[in-house]
Design an enzyme around this catalytic site. Structure first.
Site, PDB file in Angstrom:
ATOM      1  N   ASP A  23      -2.645  -7.630  -1.861  1.00  0.00           N
ATOM      2  CA  ASP A  23      -3.413  -6.764  -0.954  1.00  0.00           C
ATOM      3  C   ASP A  23      -4.873  -7.221  -0.850  1.00  0.00           C
ATOM      4  OD1 ASP A  23      -3.902  -4.734   0.799  1.00  0.00           O
ATOM      5  OD2 ASP A  23      -3.907  -3.128  -0.703  1.00  0.00           O
ATOM      6  N   ARG A  66      -9.897 -11.885   1.539  1.00  0.00           N
ATOM      7  CA  ARG A  66     -10.710 -12.937   0.909  1.00  0.00           C
ATOM      8  C   ARG A  66      -9.970 -14.270   0.921  1.00  0.00           C
ATOM      9  NH1 ARG A  66     -11.129  -9.461  -4.482  1.00  0.00           N
ATOM     10  NH2 ARG A  66     -10.974  -7.853  -2.878  1.00  0.00           N
ATOM     11  N   LYS A 100       0.840  -1.194   0.000  1.00  0.00           N
ATOM     12  CA  LYS A 100       0.000   0.000   0.000  1.00  0.00           C
ATOM     13  C   LYS A 100       0.875   1.245   0.000  1.00  0.00           C
ATOM     14  CE  LYS A 100      -3.861  -2.022   2.617  1.00  0.00           C
ATOM     15  NZ  LYS A 100      -4.948  -1.867   1.639  1.00  0.00           N
TER      16      LYS A 100
HETATM   17  N1  BES Z   1      -7.989  -4.201   4.259  1.00  0.00           N
HETATM   18  C1  BES Z   1      -8.207  -3.773   2.929  1.00  0.00           C
HETATM   19  C2  BES Z   1      -9.552  -3.084   2.753  1.00  0.00           C
HETATM   20  C3  BES Z   1      -9.758  -1.802   3.515  1.00  0.00           C
HETATM   21  C4  BES Z   1      -9.607  -0.598   2.873  1.00  0.00           C
HETATM   22  C5  BES Z   1     -10.165  -1.815   4.815  1.00  0.00           C
HETATM   23  C6  BES Z   1      -9.824   0.566   3.555  1.00  0.00           C
HETATM   24  C7  BES Z   1     -10.382  -0.648   5.491  1.00  0.00           C
HETATM   25  C8  BES Z   1     -10.225   0.546   4.856  1.00  0.00           C
HETATM   26  C9  BES Z   1      -8.164  -4.957   1.966  1.00  0.00           C
HETATM   27  O1  BES Z   1      -7.357  -6.009   2.349  1.00  0.00           O
HETATM   28  C10 BES Z   1      -7.645  -4.424   0.691  1.00  0.00           C
HETATM   29  O2  BES Z   1      -6.521  -3.984   0.672  1.00  0.00           O
HETATM   30  N2  BES Z   1      -8.451  -4.479  -0.347  1.00  0.00           N
HETATM   31  C11 BES Z   1      -8.088  -3.986  -1.623  1.00  0.00           C
HETATM   32  C12 BES Z   1      -8.576  -4.977  -2.641  1.00  0.00           C
HETATM   33  C13 BES Z   1      -8.000  -4.738  -4.010  1.00  0.00           C
HETATM   34  C14 BES Z   1      -6.527  -5.028  -4.025  1.00  0.00           C
HETATM   35  C15 BES Z   1      -8.728  -5.629  -4.988  1.00  0.00           C
HETATM   36  C16 BES Z   1      -8.742  -2.622  -1.807  1.00  0.00           C
HETATM   37  O3  BES Z   1      -9.850  -2.431  -1.322  1.00  0.00           O
HETATM   38  O4  BES Z   1      -8.117  -1.771  -2.397  1.00  0.00           O
HETATM   39 ZN    ZN Z   2      -7.072  -6.209   4.428  1.00  0.00          ZN
HETATM   40 ZN    ZN Z   3      -5.343  -5.745   1.734  1.00  0.00          ZN
END
Ligand code: BES
Ligand code: ZN
Ligand code: ZN
Length: 505
Positions: A356, A360, A286
């Protein structure tokens, strides 16, 4: 410095039937509703104090006549030395339109009263319950939740909290006492969850999360099993392990079971939580901005631990099993790579295109394992996608279900809890977006409908089991204080899950 954990914050609640004007207290709190019929703008408010105590009405008469008090939602007016009352202060708190007022608004008012009065260094007050269904329960829940502040690590933290709450309410006192006991259990469970979520990742590793779950289970009589990496590999949880493999912190698979004597063998409600104690993104790392917030990526897991705590205390006659998959998501020389193919516990092959999208992966195995453990119905909670916040804002959680009847039962629990969640679709057409060239499925779905494709991915692992998925990424953490709730971890979803479990047959 040792953080004073939630266990230290207990609010005592007492029921009373006396006339409010006769009670000696630091502050008497009364709700004001706007009884004006038509909501058009020309309409003048018609504020009505929700009490039939003449002395209370007359003490507030001048304020009402002045037009300063309108009954607008969360409007507060504090009167010192109110005439004719034994209370030192009278706090009038607006609840909005009388026709729309319900326990959901009342819960907020109780929280707002607590936050208002504790900031003035008061330690106790009396709340006059207005006439709505489940008023006493809503007041206790709201007050306990409002009493929580997450500023543990500030050296100059003032130990501000309300210690005693008295509720004036008429009715069958025995039934009311049971109602406030329920409210207490549910409110405390929500705070228990918030306490876990609040901790930064260095103080809430998978091991610590599991230890806290174990301690809670020991205290409440739940069965608890905690497993490490060896067992996760032995169970062939290839998806869960692929996330855990890159971290120096040991993962934990947490299983909690509530099996009350006399409960039927079936159904068994399965609660599955995402417990990523820190989500750096892994090798698909990230950006620095906002990464610190990923300490709350275990909120789904904490939700289930808090819910189990309440279930153990409320003792519904039904079996509940919770599974929390706890690990960090870190980049390292051992970390999962984009492009890797992993075999989930179910046997499905997953092409990991973005490390990331790890939630899932851990849930795929968590959900499948819950079914192996005999769960006949599933609810999962996860801070799964940023996309759910894009779709619904930071107000509603996303709900997804493969079973309308099961969803409708959950919707009834939402009404009771007052928590906002909105159902999103998981039609078969979306499955296309998860097609992989080389494996059964890929772990990302592309640019559009991110919360939906994440849910579609989970759906692959629940089979025919009735299932509800709660994407709480947008609502698990508040950056700003609200009148009724401190900023930080919200503990939302705990109440709905507990209400649901209580009615589950
Ligand atoms: N933990 C994050 C989702 C998240 C985002 C939680 C903001 C709380 C606040 C999750 O693991 C993630 O990073 N998801 C990605 C998925 C993408 C790579 C398909 C996302 O939402 O960007
Ligand atoms: Zn996450
Ligand atoms: Zn993530």
């Amino acid at each position: 410095m040792i953080a004073p954990h939630y266990g230290f914050m207990i609010m005592k609640t007492t029921l009373h039937t006396a006339s409010p004007s006769q009670l000696e207290t630091e502050c008497l709190v009364a709700v004001v509703l706007d009884a004006a019929e038509n909501a058009d703008k020309s309409d003048k408010p018609n504020p009505q104090i929700q009490s039939d105590d003449k002395a209370v009405l007359s003490a507030a008469a001048d304020l009402i006549a002045s037009g300063e008090v309108t009954g607008k939602m969360l409007e507060t007016t504090l009167l010192h030395k109110p005439q004719g009352l034994k209370a030192k202060r009278l706090l009038l708190i607006g609840g909005g339109k009388a026709g729309k007022f319900s326990s959901a608004e009342l819960r907020k008012l109780a929280g707002a009263a607590v936050r208002n009065l504790k900031s003035k260094e008061l330690r106790s007050f009396v709340f006059i319950a207005p006439a709505v269904t489940d008023a006493a329960k809503a007041i206790v829940e709201g007050a306990i939740v409002g009493n929580f502040d997450p500023d543990y690590y500030k050296s100059d933290r003032k130990p501000q909290q309300i210690e005693d709450l008295t509720i004036i309410v008429r009715g069958d006192q025995k039934a009311l006492a049971a109602e406030i006991e329920q409210g207490r259990i549910i409110g405390e469970a929500q705070n228990f969850t918030r306490d876990l979520v609040n901790e930064p990742a260095n103080r809430m590793t998978p091991t610590i999360l599991a230890d806290r779950a174990k301690k809670m289970c020991d205290e409440t009589g739940l069965k608890c099993e905690i497993y490490g990496g060896d067992k996760i590999r032995e169970l062939k949880m290839g998806a869960f392990w692929s996330v855990a493999q890159g971290s120096d912190e040991e993962p934990r698979l947490i299983v909690m079971r509530y099996e009350p004597a006399g409960a039927p063998e079936k159904p068994v409600l399965g609660l599955v939580g995402k417990g990523i104690t820190f989500d750096s993104g892994g090798l698909s790392i990230k950006t620095a901005e906002g990464m610190e917030k990923m300490k709350y990526d275990m909120a789904g897991g904490a939700t289930m631990i808090g819910a189990m705590r309440a279930i153990a205390q409320l003792k519904p006659k039904v079996r509940v099993t919770a599974v929390v998959c706890a690990t960090e998501n870190m980049p390292s020389g051992k970390a999962l790579r984009p492009g890797d193919v992993q075999i989930a516990m179910s046997g499905k092959s997953i092409e990991v295109l973005n490390t990331d999208a790890e939630g899932r992966l851990v849930l795929a195995d968590g959900l499948y394992y819950a079914r192996e453990l005999g769960c006949t119905h599933l609810i999962d909670a996860a801070t799964l996608t940023g996309a759910v916040g894009v779709a619904l804002g930071l107000i509603n959680a996303g709900v997804f279900s493969n079973d309308d009847e099961f969803y409708n039962r959950f919707a009834a629990a939402l009404k009771k809890s007052g928590e906002k969640m909105w159902r999103l679709p998981i039609d078969d057409e979306y499955r296309e977006m998860l097609k992989s060239d080389i494996a059964d499925i890929k772990n990302v779905g592309g640019r559009y409908g991110g919360a939906i494709t994440a849910a579609m991915f989970l759906k692959e692992f629940v089979g025919d089991t009735p299932w509800i998925h709660l994407d709480i990424a947008g609502i698990a953490w508040n950056d700003e204080n609200k009148a009724w709730l401190a900023r930080g971890p919200s503990g939302l979803a705990v109440r709905s899950i507990v209400e649901f479990a209580q009615e589950f047959r």
